[in-house]
Design a protein around this motif. Structure first.
Motif, PDB file in Angstrom:
ATOM      1  N   UNK A   1     -31.016 -42.317  24.956  1.00 21.11           N
ATOM      2  CA  UNK A   1     -31.808 -41.314  24.244  1.00 21.11           C
ATOM      3  C   UNK A   1     -32.443 -41.898  22.995  1.00 21.11           C
ATOM      4  N   UNK A   2     -31.668 -42.633  22.209  1.00 22.46           N
ATOM      5  CA  UNK A   2     -32.186 -43.225  20.979  1.00 22.46           C
ATOM      6  C   UNK A   2     -33.313 -44.218  21.290  1.00 22.46           C
ATOM      7  N   UNK A   3     -33.117 -45.038  22.327  1.00 25.06           N
ATOM      8  CA  UNK A   3     -34.143 -46.013  22.704  1.00 25.06           C
ATOM      9  C   UNK A   3     -35.422 -45.319  23.172  1.00 25.06           C
ATOM     10  N   UNK A   4     -35.257 -44.312  24.028  1.00 25.21           N
ATOM     11  CA  UNK A   4     -36.421 -43.632  24.600  1.00 25.21           C
ATOM     12  C   UNK A   4     -37.210 -42.864  23.549  1.00 25.21           C
ATOM     13  N   UNK A   5     -36.489 -42.165  22.674  1.00 29.93           N
ATOM     14  CA  UNK A   5     -37.152 -41.262  21.737  1.00 29.93           C
ATOM     15  C   UNK A   5     -37.598 -41.925  20.449  1.00 29.93           C
TER      16      UNK A   5
ATOM     17  N   UNK B   1     -38.279 -29.725  20.831  1.00 29.47           N
ATOM     18  CA  UNK B   1     -38.171 -29.665  22.293  1.00 29.47           C
ATOM     19  C   UNK B   1     -38.315 -31.060  22.893  1.00 29.47           C
ATOM     20  N   UNK B   2     -39.250 -31.842  22.348  1.00 24.67           N
ATOM     21  CA  UNK B   2     -39.445 -33.199  22.851  1.00 24.67           C
ATOM     22  C   UNK B   2     -38.196 -34.046  22.710  1.00 24.67           C
ATOM     23  N   UNK B   3     -37.562 -33.983  21.553  1.00 30.23           N
ATOM     24  CA  UNK B   3     -36.333 -34.760  21.335  1.00 30.23           C
ATOM     25  C   UNK B   3     -35.205 -34.261  22.255  1.00 30.23           C
ATOM     26  N   UNK B   4     -35.107 -32.937  22.405  1.00 32.62           N
ATOM     27  CA  UNK B   4     -34.077 -32.380  23.296  1.00 32.62           C
ATOM     28  C   UNK B   4     -34.327 -32.808  24.740  1.00 32.62           C
ATOM     29  N   UNK B   5     -35.614 -32.897  25.125  1.00 27.45           N
ATOM     30  CA  UNK B   5     -35.931 -33.370  26.470  1.00 27.45           C
ATOM     31  C   UNK B   5     -35.450 -34.802  26.674  1.00 27.45           C
ATOM     32  N   UNK B   6     -35.701 -35.693  25.713  1.00 22.43           N
ATOM     33  CA  UNK B   6     -35.277 -37.084  25.880  1.00 22.43           C
ATOM     34  C   UNK B   6     -33.764 -37.191  26.010  1.00 22.43           C
ATOM     35  N   UNK B   7     -33.024 -36.366  25.293  1.00 19.94           N
ATOM     36  CA  UNK B   7     -31.560 -36.379  25.430  1.00 19.94           C
ATOM     37  C   UNK B   7     -31.156 -35.915  26.835  1.00 19.94           C
ATOM     38  N   UNK B   8     -31.797 -34.849  27.296  1.00 17.26           N
ATOM     39  CA  UNK B   8     -31.517 -34.359  28.648  1.00 17.26           C
ATOM     40  C   UNK B   8     -31.880 -35.418  29.696  1.00 17.26           C
ATOM     41  N   UNK B   9     -33.032 -36.052  29.535  1.00 16.27           N
ATOM     42  CA  UNK B   9     -33.489 -37.074  30.472  1.00 16.27           C
ATOM     43  C   UNK B   9     -32.503 -38.232  30.528  1.00 16.27           C
TER      44      UNK B   9
END
Length: 280
Positions: free
Chosen positions: A20-24, A53-61
């Motif tokens: 998540x940290x890397x992606x976001x 919402x964008x950050x929450x999406x990356x965590x979910x992804x």
């Protein structure tokens, strides 16, 4: 990857936080696409809400990534515990009547657990229509993951032939129906998430030809690592369908839109869903 699948969930979700940290924040994987999709889909939301919402999406992804890898080392019983089918009877009554059904799903929740969990929950065969990957290693790896609980896979180009050859078998054929259809696909155009969107019309055309019922497959995360699937019948396979109209596809779009609005972080916003424009 197989080594990761043997790790306990607690460790996998720590790894997911790293992803998540890397992606976001580091790679910012398709960040502009995600932001544009969210802004266009939710014009009423503030920049701060879109960012949240964008950050929450990356965590979910990131969590979906490790959960997908975990499929390589999950028992059927464990998968059944983690994905609850609230109302399998919606399909089971058609199976008892010896009928084939279509299941329309999307890139929401954990879409990779839909087919595999269906194979352990339902009494009939579950087959998924898919587009083979161009990379031989990843194609082989994902094929093994998706079929390890007994589900079958049908290459997209073989869908019609497969359904003709096996039309008398009780089973469900699953379609990921939210993918972007281009002008050459003669799509059904409608407004989806405040934007002009073209959808494949395969569900209506196949349902009309084979007189098979169609269900919408909704999957939502209820807590980390646990999901619930709810089936909604869109068409019973009996009444004639109007020519050149697409009521099944339209019903799918409305149900999906409601699911996205209820849990926007659980949809795949990196997907270039709105890359095609409606012809003038």
């Amino acid at each position: 990857m197989l080594g990761l699948a043997r790790l306990p969930y607690g460790v996998l979700y720590v790894i997911a936080e790293g992803f998540y940290f890397l992606l976001a924040y580091v790679v910012r994987y398709r960040w502009r696409v995600v932001q544009q999709n969210l802004r266009n889909s939710f014009p009423e939301k503030s920049a701060a809400e879109i960012d949240r919402i964008g950050k929450a999406f990356y965590r979910h992804f990131a969590q979906v990534m490790v959960e997908t890898i975990k499929l390589a080392h999950m028992s059927d019983a464990e998968l059944k515990q983690r994905v609850n089918f609230r109302n399998p009877e919606v399909l089971e009554r058609h199976f008892r009547a010896g009928r084939m059904a279509l299941g329309l799903s999307s890139h929401a929740g954990n879409w990779e657990w839909v087919l595999t969990s269906g194979a352990v929950w339902l009494s009939a065969e579950v087959d998924g229509v898919y587009k083979p990957l161009s990379n031989p290693f990843f194609e082989s790896f994902m094929h093994q993951l998706r079929t390890r609980t007994g589900a079958g896979l049908i290459p997209m180009r073989d869908t019609l032939r497969d359904m003709v050859q096996r039309r008398g078998e009780p089973r469900v054929v699953s379609l990921l129906s939210d993918q972007a259809a281009g002008p050459e696909d003669r799509p059904y155009w409608t407004t989806f998430m405040n934007q002009d969107s073209g959808f494949y019309t395969s569900a209506d055309r196949l349902a009309a030809r084979f007189k098979c019922p169609v269900v919408y497959v909704s999957i939502k995360r209820i807590r980390r690592g646990y999901y619930e699937i709810v089936l909604t019948e869109l068409y019973d396979g009996n009444a004639p369908l109007p020519a050149d109209e697409f009521p099944i596809t339209d019903a799918f779009v409305r149900h999906l839109e409601a699911d996205i609005r209820a849990a926007p972080e659980q949809y795949l916003w990196t997907h270039r869903r709105w890359k095609h424009k409606r012809p003038a």
